[in-house]
Design a protein around this motif. Structure first.
Motif, PDB file in Angstrom:
ATOM      1  N   TYR A   3      -1.158  31.713   7.259  1.00 12.84           N
ATOM      2  CA  TYR A   3      -1.295  32.792   8.184  1.00 12.84           C
ATOM      3  C   TYR A   3      -1.957  31.815   9.383  1.00 12.84           C
ATOM      4  O   TYR A   3      -2.296  30.703   9.336  1.00 12.84           O
ATOM      5  N   ASN A   4      -1.827  32.415  10.493  1.00 14.45           N
ATOM      6  CA  ASN A   4      -2.307  31.917  11.822  1.00 14.45           C
ATOM      7  C   ASN A   4      -3.282  32.990  12.373  1.00 14.45           C
ATOM      8  O   ASN A   4      -2.849  34.239  12.574  1.00 14.45           O
ATOM      9  N   CYS A   5      -4.660  32.280  12.765  1.00 16.04           N
ATOM     10  CA  CYS A   5      -5.528  33.283  12.786  1.00 16.04           C
ATOM     11  C   CYS A   5      -5.275  33.716  14.421  1.00 16.04           C
ATOM     12  O   CYS A   5      -4.575  33.030  15.285  1.00 16.04           O
ATOM     13  N   LEU A   6      -5.867  34.921  14.898  1.00 12.69           N
ATOM     14  CA  LEU A   6      -5.777  35.170  15.994  1.00 12.69           C
ATOM     15  C   LEU A   6      -6.261  34.447  17.104  1.00 12.69           C
ATOM     16  O   LEU A   6      -7.493  33.779  16.850  1.00 12.69           O
ATOM     17  N   HIS A   7      -5.419  33.911  18.176  1.00  7.53           N
ATOM     18  CA  HIS A   7      -5.867  32.960  19.054  1.00  7.53           C
ATOM     19  C   HIS A   7      -5.210  33.133  20.646  1.00  7.53           C
ATOM     20  O   HIS A   7      -4.271  34.112  20.573  1.00  7.53           O
ATOM     21  N   GLN A   8      -5.534  32.228  21.415  1.00  5.07           N
ATOM     22  CA  GLN A   8      -4.803  32.197  22.819  1.00  5.07           C
ATOM     23  C   GLN A   8      -4.687  30.480  22.851  1.00  5.07           C
ATOM     24  O   GLN A   8      -5.189  29.838  22.454  1.00  5.07           O
ATOM     25  N   ASP A   9      -3.770  30.296  23.490  1.00  8.47           N
ATOM     26  CA  ASP A   9      -3.096  28.942  23.717  1.00  8.47           C
ATOM     27  C   ASP A   9      -3.411  28.653  25.106  1.00  8.47           C
ATOM     28  O   ASP A   9      -2.564  28.544  26.084  1.00  8.47           O
ATOM     29  N   LEU A  10      -4.650  27.966  25.274  1.00 10.91           N
ATOM     30  CA  LEU A  10      -5.259  27.646  26.502  1.00 10.91           C
ATOM     31  C   LEU A  10      -5.418  26.227  26.691  1.00 10.91           C
ATOM     32  O   LEU A  10      -6.021  25.779  25.740  1.00 10.91           O
ATOM     33  N   TYR A  11      -4.723  25.217  27.632  1.00 14.88           N
ATOM     34  CA  TYR A  11      -4.812  23.905  27.300  1.00 14.88           C
ATOM     35  C   TYR A  11      -5.455  23.170  28.227  1.00 14.88           C
ATOM     36  O   TYR A  11      -5.353  21.990  28.464  1.00 14.88           O
ATOM     37  N   GLY A  12      -5.662  23.936  29.567  1.00 18.83           N
ATOM     38  CA  GLY A  12      -6.294  23.255  30.545  1.00 18.83           C
ATOM     39  C   GLY A  12      -6.785  24.022  31.827  1.00 18.83           C
ATOM     40  O   GLY A  12      -6.450  25.307  31.511  1.00 18.83           O
ATOM     41  N   GLU A  13      -6.731  23.346  33.042  1.00 18.45           N
ATOM     42  CA  GLU A  13      -6.921  24.291  34.087  1.00 18.45           C
ATOM     43  C   GLU A  13      -5.766  25.035  34.487  1.00 18.45           C
ATOM     44  O   GLU A  13      -6.008  26.249  34.836  1.00 18.45           O
ATOM     45  N   HIS A  14      -4.677  24.762  34.416  1.00 17.63           N
ATOM     46  CA  HIS A  14      -3.521  25.277  34.801  1.00 17.63           C
ATOM     47  C   HIS A  14      -2.762  26.132  33.702  1.00 17.63           C
ATOM     48  O   HIS A  14      -2.177  25.353  32.585  1.00 17.63           O
ATOM     49  N   VAL A  15      -2.739  27.211  33.538  1.00 16.18           N
ATOM     50  CA  VAL A  15      -2.492  28.269  32.377  1.00 16.18           C
ATOM     51  C   VAL A  15      -1.353  29.096  32.752  1.00 16.18           C
ATOM     52  O   VAL A  15      -1.646  30.039  33.850  1.00 16.18           O
ATOM     53  N   PHE A  16      -0.409  29.106  32.388  1.00 17.81           N
ATOM     54  CA  PHE A  16       0.843  30.168  32.630  1.00 17.81           C
ATOM     55  C   PHE A  16       0.737  31.303  31.895  1.00 17.81           C
ATOM     56  O   PHE A  16       0.377  31.303  30.657  1.00 17.81           O
ATOM     57  N   PRO A  17       0.288  32.527  32.364  1.00 17.27           N
ATOM     58  CA  PRO A  17       0.122  33.527  31.404  1.00 17.27           C
ATOM     59  C   PRO A  17       1.032  34.302  30.277  1.00 17.27           C
ATOM     60  O   PRO A  17       0.746  35.279  29.773  1.00 17.27           O
TER      61      PRO A  17
ATOM     62  N   ALA B  57      -3.730  49.722  33.303  1.00 16.79           N
ATOM     63  CA  ALA B  57      -4.207  50.880  34.200  1.00 16.79           C
ATOM     64  C   ALA B  57      -5.430  51.399  33.816  1.00 16.79           C
ATOM     65  O   ALA B  57      -5.653  51.674  32.509  1.00 16.79           O
ATOM     66  N   ALA B  58      -6.586  51.539  34.725  1.00 14.61           N
ATOM     67  CA  ALA B  58      -7.853  52.115  34.302  1.00 14.61           C
ATOM     68  C   ALA B  58      -8.009  53.612  34.310  1.00 14.61           C
ATOM     69  O   ALA B  58      -6.893  54.251  35.131  1.00 14.61           O
ATOM     70  N   LYS B  59      -8.610  54.313  33.402  1.00  9.23           N
ATOM     71  CA  LYS B  59      -8.711  55.715  33.157  1.00  9.23           C
ATOM     72  C   LYS B  59      -8.729  56.392  34.656  1.00  9.23           C
ATOM     73  O   LYS B  59      -8.184  57.452  34.880  1.00  9.23           O
ATOM     74  N   ARG B  60      -9.748  55.671  35.264  1.00 13.76           N
ATOM     75  CA  ARG B  60     -10.170  56.558  36.552  1.00 13.76           C
ATOM     76  C   ARG B  60      -9.473  55.798  37.619  1.00 13.76           C
ATOM     77  O   ARG B  60      -9.997  55.782  39.026  1.00 13.76           O
ATOM     78  N   GLY B  61      -8.320  55.307  37.458  1.00 11.93           N
ATOM     79  CA  GLY B  61      -7.610  54.542  38.713  1.00 11.93           C
ATOM     80  C   GLY B  61      -7.850  53.118  38.660  1.00 11.93           C
ATOM     81  O   GLY B  61      -8.939  52.513  38.160  1.00 11.93           O
ATOM     82  N   GLY B  62      -7.043  52.393  39.552  1.00 18.17           N
ATOM     83  CA  GLY B  62      -7.312  50.932  39.671  1.00 18.17           C
ATOM     84  C   GLY B  62      -6.857  50.217  38.454  1.00 18.17           C
ATOM     85  O   GLY B  62      -6.068  50.676  37.590  1.00 18.17           O
ATOM     86  N   VAL B  63      -7.221  49.011  38.213  1.00 18.30           N
ATOM     87  CA  VAL B  63      -6.612  48.013  37.184  1.00 18.30           C
ATOM     88  C   VAL B  63      -7.968  47.445  36.342  1.00 18.30           C
ATOM     89  O   VAL B  63      -8.890  47.167  36.906  1.00 18.30           O
ATOM     90  N   ARG B  64      -7.644  47.464  35.149  1.00 18.50           N
ATOM     91  CA  ARG B  64      -8.657  46.873  34.217  1.00 18.50           C
ATOM     92  C   ARG B  64      -8.177  45.625  33.438  1.00 18.50           C
ATOM     93  O   ARG B  64      -6.943  45.555  33.492  1.00 18.50           O
ATOM     94  N   LYS B  65      -9.006  44.616  32.997  1.00 22.24           N
ATOM     95  CA  LYS B  65      -8.394  43.361  32.492  1.00 22.24           C
ATOM     96  C   LYS B  65      -8.706  43.583  30.784  1.00 22.24           C
ATOM     97  O   LYS B  65      -9.495  43.878  30.367  1.00 22.24           O
ATOM     98  N   VAL B  66      -7.587  43.272  30.449  1.00 18.36           N
ATOM     99  CA  VAL B  66      -7.377  43.542  28.994  1.00 18.36           C
ATOM    100  C   VAL B  66      -7.123  42.092  28.292  1.00 18.36           C
ATOM    101  O   VAL B  66      -6.193  41.289  28.823  1.00 18.36           O
ATOM    102  N   ALA B  67      -8.224  41.632  27.342  1.00 14.69           N
ATOM    103  CA  ALA B  67      -7.829  40.186  26.671  1.00 14.69           C
ATOM    104  C   ALA B  67      -6.950  40.419  25.526  1.00 14.69           C
ATOM    105  O   ALA B  67      -6.913  41.345  24.863  1.00 14.69           O
ATOM    106  N   MET B  68      -5.882  39.478  25.296  1.00 11.71           N
ATOM    107  CA  MET B  68      -4.910  39.342  24.313  1.00 11.71           C
ATOM    108  C   MET B  68      -4.957  38.187  23.440  1.00 11.71           C
ATOM    109  O   MET B  68      -5.141  37.371  23.971  1.00 11.71           O
ATOM    110  N   ARG B  69      -4.907  38.468  22.210  1.00 10.51           N
ATOM    111  CA  ARG B  69      -4.754  37.562  21.193  1.00 10.51           C
ATOM    112  C   ARG B  69      -3.514  37.597  20.117  1.00 10.51           C
ATOM    113  O   ARG B  69      -3.153  38.689  20.020  1.00 10.51           O
TER     114      ARG B  69
END
Length: 245
Positions: A145-159, A211-223
């Motif tokens: 199996y592969n543990c939940l993770h993010q592939d971040l390798y340096g200053e420049h990260v394509f999302p 989308a935030a519940k009260r309008g605007g934008v919220r940041k969501v972390a994904m793994r």
């Protein structure tokens, strides 16, 4: 005009990439942080790539996940030059994903915009010392199996990133589902993405706007990760668009 077979092979990944409904892909990424590109590769291409795993050549490193606490299984990072098919796919997919990445950064008020072509972006990576290729091939056996993770390798990260399943669920393996989790201030949930051999999933590397519940934008972390393989062997190719240090 006669078209040579080699030229047809060179243009096939770009033609396939252009044929997808990218409006629907963008909508799915906005809603769930992932989107499926069905039948990106055919069965012969999948088998050829999976067979490459046993070779000692063409790779810069091999990682055994258990040694690093990443899960169980292993993967290899390709060396430059990449296999031609993967190089063409990486170049063909990036121009469709860069506008989505740029819009997301504007929504998240991140002061980074990505150029329209991959080579210019990789030049930006090289200037920052990120020179090692990140496309990889993964192999899982029973119990892996592969543990939940993010592939971040340096200053420049394509999302955004692409994973292509090379094995056929049910025939080659059982279990081993691609899993994503989403964490935000209002809680967490998981999404299991069903793939067939040759399907690709585009997914969020780190954060996405929602989308935030009260309008605007919220940041969501994904793994992302892979659930336990119950039987057989599973191979996957990962196309990461930023290079590493």
């Amino acid at each position: 005009m006669k078209i040579h077979a080699a030229n047809v092979a060179d243009t096939k990944p770009a033609t396939k990439a252009d044929a997808f409904d990218w409006v629907s892909v963008e909508q799915s990424l906005d809603a769930r942080g992932n989107a499926i590109l069905p039948s990106l590769l055919d069965a012969d291409q999948c088998r050829s790539l999976a067979a490459m795993y046993g070779s000692e050549h063409g790779y810069r490193s091999r990682i055994v996940m258990a040694r690093h606490g990443f899960g169980r299984g292993e993967y290899k990072y390709f060396a430059y030059p990449l296999p031609p098919l993967l190089d063409r796919l990486r170049h063909a997919l990036y121009p469709h994903l860069a506008p989505i990445a740029n819009r997301w950064n504007r929504l998240l008020r991140i002061d980074v915009q990505y150029p329209p072509d991959l080579d210019t972006f990789l030049g930006r990576c090289r200037a920052a010392g990120q020179t090692r290729p990140t496309p990889l091939i993964l192999q899982y056996g029973e119990g892996d199996y592969n543990c939940l993770h993010q592939d971040l390798y340096g200053e420049h990260v394509f999302p955004l990133q692409v994973a292509i399943l090379l094995s056929e669920p049910g025939d080659d393996f059982a279990g081993g589902e691609f899993v994503m989790t989403e964490t935000a201030s209002n809680g967490q949930h998981a999404d299991v993405v069903a793939l067939r051999r040759g399907d690709a999933v585009v997914f969020t590397v780190n954060h996405r706007p929602a989308a935030a519940k009260r309008g605007g934008v919220r940041k969501v972390a994904m793994r992302h990760g892979v659930s336990v393989v119950r039987r057989g062997k599973r191979h996957t190719v990962g196309l990461i668009f930023h290079d590493s240090r």
